[in-house]
Design a protein around this motif. Structure first.
Motif, PDB file in Angstrom:
ATOM      1  N   TRP A  38       0.814  -1.219   0.000  1.00  0.00           N
ATOM      2  CA  TRP A  38       0.000   0.000   0.000  1.00  0.00           C
ATOM      3  C   TRP A  38       0.840   1.259   0.000  1.00  0.00           C
ATOM      4  CZ3 TRP A  38      -4.527  -0.709  -1.755  1.00  0.00           C
ATOM      5  CH2 TRP A  38      -5.161  -1.945  -1.566  1.00  0.00           C
ATOM      6  N   LEU A  39       2.055   1.133   0.506  1.00  0.00           N
ATOM      7  CA  LEU A  39       3.003   2.248   0.415  1.00  0.00           C
ATOM      8  C   LEU A  39       3.218   2.597  -1.059  1.00  0.00           C
ATOM      9  CD1 LEU A  39       5.494   3.981   1.549  1.00  0.00           C
ATOM     10  CD2 LEU A  39       6.838   1.917   1.218  1.00  0.00           C
ATOM     11  N   ASN A  40       3.500   1.565  -1.860  1.00  0.00           N
ATOM     12  CA  ASN A  40       3.717   1.727  -3.292  1.00  0.00           C
ATOM     13  C   ASN A  40       2.464   2.283  -3.968  1.00  0.00           C
ATOM     14  OD1 ASN A  40       5.195   1.514  -5.637  1.00  0.00           O
ATOM     15  ND2 ASN A  40       4.590  -0.615  -6.023  1.00  0.00           N
ATOM     16  N   LYS A  41       1.304   1.684  -3.618  1.00  0.00           N
ATOM     17  CA  LYS A  41       0.039   2.107  -4.222  1.00  0.00           C
ATOM     18  C   LYS A  41      -0.284   3.566  -3.898  1.00  0.00           C
ATOM     19  CE  LYS A  41      -2.369  -1.078  -6.562  1.00  0.00           C
ATOM     20  NZ  LYS A  41      -1.194  -1.416  -7.398  1.00  0.00           N
ATOM     21  N   LEU A  42      -0.030   3.941  -2.640  1.00  0.00           N
ATOM     22  CA  LEU A  42      -0.286   5.333  -2.243  1.00  0.00           C
ATOM     23  C   LEU A  42       0.548   6.285  -3.083  1.00  0.00           C
ATOM     24  CD1 LEU A  42      -0.468   5.754   1.656  1.00  0.00           C
ATOM     25  CD2 LEU A  42      -2.233   6.302  -0.019  1.00  0.00           C
ATOM     26  N   GLY A  43       1.802   5.898  -3.323  1.00  0.00           N
ATOM     27  CA  GLY A  43       2.677   6.718  -4.153  1.00  0.00           C
ATOM     28  C   GLY A  43       2.128   6.839  -5.570  1.00  0.00           C
ATOM     29  N   GLN A  44       1.672   5.701  -6.118  1.00  0.00           N
ATOM     30  CA  GLN A  44       1.119   5.705  -7.479  1.00  0.00           C
ATOM     31  C   GLN A  44      -0.148   6.545  -7.552  1.00  0.00           C
ATOM     32  OE1 GLN A  44       0.628   1.714  -8.943  1.00  0.00           O
ATOM     33  NE2 GLN A  44       2.812   1.300  -8.961  1.00  0.00           N
ATOM     34  N   MET A  45      -0.994   6.421  -6.540  1.00  0.00           N
ATOM     35  CA  MET A  45      -2.228   7.219  -6.532  1.00  0.00           C
ATOM     36  C   MET A  45      -1.906   8.701  -6.488  1.00  0.00           C
ATOM     37  SD  MET A  45      -4.645   5.193  -3.901  1.00  0.00           S
ATOM     38  CE  MET A  45      -4.768   3.430  -4.006  1.00  0.00           C
ATOM     39  N   GLY A  46      -0.893   9.046  -5.680  1.00  0.00           N
ATOM     40  CA  GLY A  46      -0.482  10.442  -5.598  1.00  0.00           C
ATOM     41  C   GLY A  46      -0.069  10.954  -6.974  1.00  0.00           C
ATOM     42  N   ALA A  47       0.587  10.079  -7.747  1.00  0.00           N
ATOM     43  CA  ALA A  47       1.056  10.472  -9.073  1.00  0.00           C
ATOM     44  C   ALA A  47      -0.070  10.446 -10.103  1.00  0.00           C
ATOM     45  CB  ALA A  47       2.195   9.541  -9.498  1.00  0.00           C
ATOM     46  N   GLY A  48      -1.265  10.070  -9.705  1.00  0.00           N
ATOM     47  CA  GLY A  48      -2.393  10.083 -10.633  1.00  0.00           C
ATOM     48  C   GLY A  48      -2.828   8.704 -11.079  1.00  0.00           C
ATOM     49  N   GLY A  49      -2.305   7.649 -10.489  1.00  0.00           N
ATOM     50  CA  GLY A  49      -2.704   6.296 -10.833  1.00  0.00           C
ATOM     51  C   GLY A  49      -4.105   6.003 -10.308  1.00  0.00           C
ATOM     52  N   PRO A  50      -4.681   4.840 -10.706  1.00  0.00           N
ATOM     53  CA  PRO A  50      -6.045   4.531 -10.310  1.00  0.00           C
ATOM     54  C   PRO A  50      -6.143   4.100  -8.853  1.00  0.00           C
ATOM     55  CG  PRO A  50      -5.094   2.691 -11.500  1.00  0.00           C
ATOM     56  CD  PRO A  50      -4.060   3.774 -11.489  1.00  0.00           C
ATOM     57  N   GLY A  51      -7.400   4.072  -8.347  1.00  0.00           N
ATOM     58  CA  GLY A  51      -7.643   3.600  -6.978  1.00  0.00           C
ATOM     59  C   GLY A  51      -8.098   4.713  -6.066  1.00  0.00           C
TER      60      GLY A  51
END
Lengths: 245, 316
Positions: free
Chosen positions: A201-214
């Motif tokens: 979720w650390l990784n996912k949070l970073g991706q979401m911050g960058a505009g990724g889905p979720g």
């Protein structure tokens, strides 16, 4: 809890240059290798440029390592008896924990920023400024549980046992969280386990911050649960731990 | 200044499995007292200190400091301590160590004043790792006093110090107690307890076995010790007749106890003049005669029963 103590503690921890070089160098080297190989390809799952995904991965990896390496500091402090000295001051269990997590966050943030800067300057990763800021923020918040895991290792491990315990925890979390290799090339069960691992979720949070889905709902829930359980264990342990080293 | 005792322990007990480290200890120490805590290794001194500071939970009984929960007294900065196994961080300087603890307290002394009191101003910039044993203890003393405590707890403060370091340590301590502060220190050095404390508490096997002024404690062992060598016993006769001779010594006038260390014999006597006259008439070859008052070591050994005697006293 007081600000002056926090300031002195942070200054003391940031001076520990040897650990910091280690924390910074590994993710940067990995970023430069993977980043220049895959460069501008597009990651369909994350809806982001491959380079951006790798940057976030390595930023998260470095930040996690920074946070977890607090365990060594704490084991050493305990073994010389510093914690016993702290126990006869007004510093409370939660105050102790906040100081240590703040230390992890400070070193972790430095690592995140350095990785992103290297990616932008040398590899020309493309993302808006706001995207980078949110990605960094996502990673930064995401390392709180790792700061807590480090304290817990530090509180329980004997000096000789800290190194193997750190390595197992660190490698396990890095692999299961998909920080080293993408999860879709690992067996299916790994992806299922990953859902409850804070590094995922650390990784996912970073991706979401960058505009990724979720949405932030699930990571907030998982990381929040880790934080609460770990924090309760740590404050309990701090009050009990008066062992004469 | 306080109506509440600085320390009150009531029925304090700590068990570790089957071992009872502290056994039903009652102790009240008033503000301004300077108390030495003596006892052999494993007597329960350090465990008692951990309990009275709230670092360990008692199995039974309770400890209070200034009428409050120990933690409360620590939070308000009224207690400073140098604990066993409590040390400073090797990578920080002396000044940084004091500053870290200083920052945690609400009404501390200034960092400079704490260092001054402990006599570490000249080593303020030295790394803790580079300090000598005595310097390290002084640095820890600075950390212990920075909260400006009313009560100081010192667990073997002068261990690892050489003679001159011990001397200067007690000098700084005198300045501290002159301010009317309460000090409790555990020590192995009986002469320190004798010269520095107003009151001596002796623990053995988890219990308090003696509690009084140094002279009261010493009065447990009255009389003097008369020691000498006896050439006729060590050379001419074998060990068996040597034993017979020692038994003969026990019947000399006023002798309560006989001890033999190699060629040297020691008599404990209620009347050293009479014993000496009797000795010289019965054993004219007695040589290297010395008569000394019995001291804190003798009292300590008598009380804790850890004496290395071969022969029990006649009228004990």
């Amino acid at each position: 809890m007081n600000i002056r103590y926090l300031g002195l503690e942070l200054a003391r921890q940031l001076r520990n240059a040897r650990a910091i070089v280690f924390v910074f160098a590994v993710p940067i080297v990995m970023l430069l290798i993977f980043g220049s190989v895959y460069g501008a390809q597009f990651d369909k799952a994350a809806h982001l440029q491959w380079l951006v995904v790798t940057t976030i991965q390595m930023g998260g990896y470095g930040a996690m390592m920074a946070a977890l390496s607090q365990a060594f500091t704490i084991v050493n402090e305990r073994s010389v008896g510093w914690n016993r000295q702290l126990r006869i001051t007004p510093l409370s269990g939660s105050g102790y924990m906040v100081t240590k997590v703040a230390g992890a966050l400070a070193v972790g943030l430095a690592s995140i920023i350095v990785v992103i800067l290297v990616s932008v300057i040398f590899l020309h990763a493309h993302l808006s400024l706001g995207g980078w800021v949110l990605a960094a923020l996502g990673l930064w918040i995401g390392i709180i549980p790792f700061g807590l895991i480090a304290i817990l290792i530090g509180q329980f491990a004997k000096p000789s046992f800290a190194q193997p315990l750190f390595m197992v925890t660190f490698l396990g979390l890095a692999i299961l969280g998909g920080l080293w290799v993408p999860l879709d090339i690992l067996p299916g069960w790994v992806s299922n386990v990953a859902q409850v691992v804070p590094s995922y979720w650390l990784n996912k949070l970073g991706q979401m911050g960058a505009g990724g889905p979720g949405t932030v709902g699930t990571p907030a829930l998982v990381l929040g649960a880790w934080t609460i359980v770990l924090a309760a264990l740590i404050t309990w342990r701090y009050r009990r731990d008066s062992a004469r080293a | 200044m306080d109506t509440q005792p600085a320390i009150r322990l009531s029925g304090l007990t700590k068990k570790f499995g089957t071992l009872t480290a502290v056994n039903d200890v009652d102790l009240t120490i008033q503000p301004g007292e300077v108390v030495a805590l003596l006892g052999p290794n494993g007597a329960g001194k350090s465990t008692t200190i951990d309990l009275l500071l709230g670092l360990a939970r008692p199995t039974d009984g309770a400890a209070s400091l200034f009428g409050e929960d120990p933690r409360r007294a620590i939070v308000t900065g009224r207690v400073g301590a140098m604990l066993q196994g409590g040390a400073l961080l090797p990578t920080t300087t002396v000044r940084e160590s004091v500053a870290l603890i200083h920052a945690l307290h609400t009404h501390p002394l200034s960092i400079d004043e704490a260092m001054e009191r402990a006599g570490v101003t000249d080593i303020a910039k030295q790394k803790v790792a580079s300090l000598s044993g005595g310097q390290m203890q002084r640095a820890r003393f600075a950390v212990a006093v920075v909260s400006n405590p009313d009560l100081l707890i010192l667990d073997e403060p002068t261990a690892a110090m050489d003679v001159s370091a011990r001397h200067s340590f007690w000098e700084s301590m005198r300045e501290f107690t002159a301010l009317g502060k309460t000090v409790v220190f555990a020590t192995h050095y009986l002469d320190e307890a004798d010269t520095f404390a107003d009151r001596i508490v002796i623990m053995d096997a988890g219990r308090i076995i003696a509690d009084g002024t140094p002279s009261e404690v010493k009065s447990v062992v009255s009389g003097r010790t008369l020691s000498f060598t006896l050439p006729s016993m060590s050379s001419a006769n074998g060990p068996r007749s040597g034993t017979a001779n020692v038994e003969g010594l026990q019947h000399l006038i006023a002798v309560t106890h006989v001890e033999r260390k190699g060629a040297r014999l020691s008599l404990t006597t209620e009347d050293s003049d009479a014993t000496l006259r009797a000795l010289l008439s019965d054993y004219p070859d007695a040589a290297d005669i010395e008569i000394v008052s019995r001291n804190m070591d003798d009292a300590f050994m008598a009380l804790t029963g850890s004496e290395g005697t071969e022969f029990e006293g006649a009228s004990k």
